[in-house]
Design an enzyme around this catalytic site. Sequence first.
Site, short mmCIF file in Angstrom:
data_model
loop_
_atom_site.label_atom_id
_atom_site.label_comp_id
_atom_site.label_asym_id
_atom_site.label_seq_id
_atom_site.Cartn_x
_atom_site.Cartn_y
_atom_site.Cartn_z
N GLY A 1 0.82 -1.07 -0.04
CA GLY A 1 -0.06 0.07 -0.15
C GLY A 1 0.76 1.21 0.04
N ARG A 2 0.34 2.35 0.61
CA ARG A 2 1.10 3.57 0.57
C ARG A 2 2.20 3.39 1.41
NH1 ARG A 2 -4.39 5.64 0.99
NH2 ARG A 2 -4.62 4.82 3.04
N THR B 1 5.33 -2.56 11.54
CA THR B 1 5.06 -1.35 11.97
C THR B 1 3.70 -1.19 11.58
OG1 THR B 1 5.77 -0.37 9.70
CG2 THR B 1 7.08 0.15 11.56
N ARG C 1 0.29 -3.95 12.67
CA ARG C 1 -0.38 -4.12 13.72
C ARG C 1 0.32 -5.42 14.39
NH1 ARG C 1 -1.66 0.45 13.61
NH2 ARG C 1 -3.70 1.32 13.60
N GLU D 1 -1.01 -4.75 23.22
CA GLU D 1 -0.20 -3.29 23.51
C GLU D 1 -0.84 -2.55 24.89
OE1 GLU D 1 -0.01 -0.46 20.23
OE2 GLU D 1 0.87 -2.19 18.84
N HIS E 1 4.91 1.70 19.54
CA HIS E 1 4.02 2.09 18.71
C HIS E 1 4.12 3.57 18.43
CE1 HIS E 1 -0.24 0.91 17.05
NE2 HIS E 1 0.47 1.76 16.24
C1 GLV Z 1 -1.27 3.71 13.81
O1 GLV Z 1 -0.71 3.03 13.98
C2 GLV Z 1 -2.21 4.25 12.67
O2 GLV Z 1 -2.87 3.60 12.36
O3 GLV Z 1 -2.24 5.34 12.20
#
Ligand code: GLV
Length: 326
Positions: free
Chosen positions: A156-157, A236, A238, A267, A286
């Site tokens: 994705g982005r 980075t 989930r 978390e 996070h």
């Molecule tokens: C952070 O984890 C977000 O989804 O912006």
Amino acid sequence: MAKPKVYVTRKIPETGLEILRAQCDITVYPEALPVPRAELLQEIKDVDGVLTLLTEKVDAEFLDHAPRVKVVSNMAVGFDNIDVKECTRRGIPVGNTPEVLTDTTADMAFTLLLSAARHVGSASRYVLAGKWKTWEPLGFLGYDIHGATLGIIGLGRIGAAVARRARGFNMNILYYDAFPRRDLEPELGLRLVSVDEILAQSDFITVHTPMTPETYHMIGEAQLRKMKPNAVIVNTARGGIIDPKALYKALKEGWIAAAGLDVTEPEPIPMDDPLLTLDNCLIVPHIASASFTTRSEMSAMAARNVLAGIHGERLPTCVNPEVYQK
Ligand code: GLV
């Protein structure tokens, strides 16, 4: 006429609060930790809009307690904390904050990749513990990033932004996405392969998929066993995308070399979680989108979604546009 009421579940950057204050009566939960559920349910009983964080579960119970709410605006790109179907069923648009955090999050994915490969966390702890006695020819040997193979799961982005950074390190880049991005392949020098090929061939693997029932624990024991012994995995996205028990075994028993995690399951990570005992597991709390500029822009975007929702206008960034087809 009374101003619309908005509840903001934590202190957020002033940029967003100012946008809201100009038109709304806002209540901001003032403490550092998330608002207790009972208090949250009480606070939302007569609000027109809510600005939530990923620490709040927005489900049927939440919505039952907020009968007037016209918009749920999450200050995050991810929205797995929200029962979007339930919001749609009730005609409530849900907003998120895409784009503005893409590069900041990709920067963190790359930071973790570099740091995990080169022992930055454990080497820093070594210095702080007073253990640095001399230059060691065999100390803290890690893995080269330049010229290595990077596997991106989810283009994705953010995945694409990581690929842009990897090009600067002259990496060989593989990717998997259920929706192949043939358009990006020439520009980013990417090659589409299966997840199994990514697992078998990559020196670095980074995951950038949303968390859904399909992606939950998509990296488990079977996948970790297919990785190279020098592989470094970065998350980075989930925490739930990687099975933490399997990851512990893989790191402890050397099936893979290291992990760099911005997100964990659950978390915050409990202090007795065995992952915290490992030198080859680098964990940060996070913070991938946590730059001054990005958090400020996220707050502004989330605030604009709230305003649009309470005025009955289409949210600038809406995750359930089907709500407008009713
Ligand atoms: C952070 O984890 C977000 O989804 O912006």
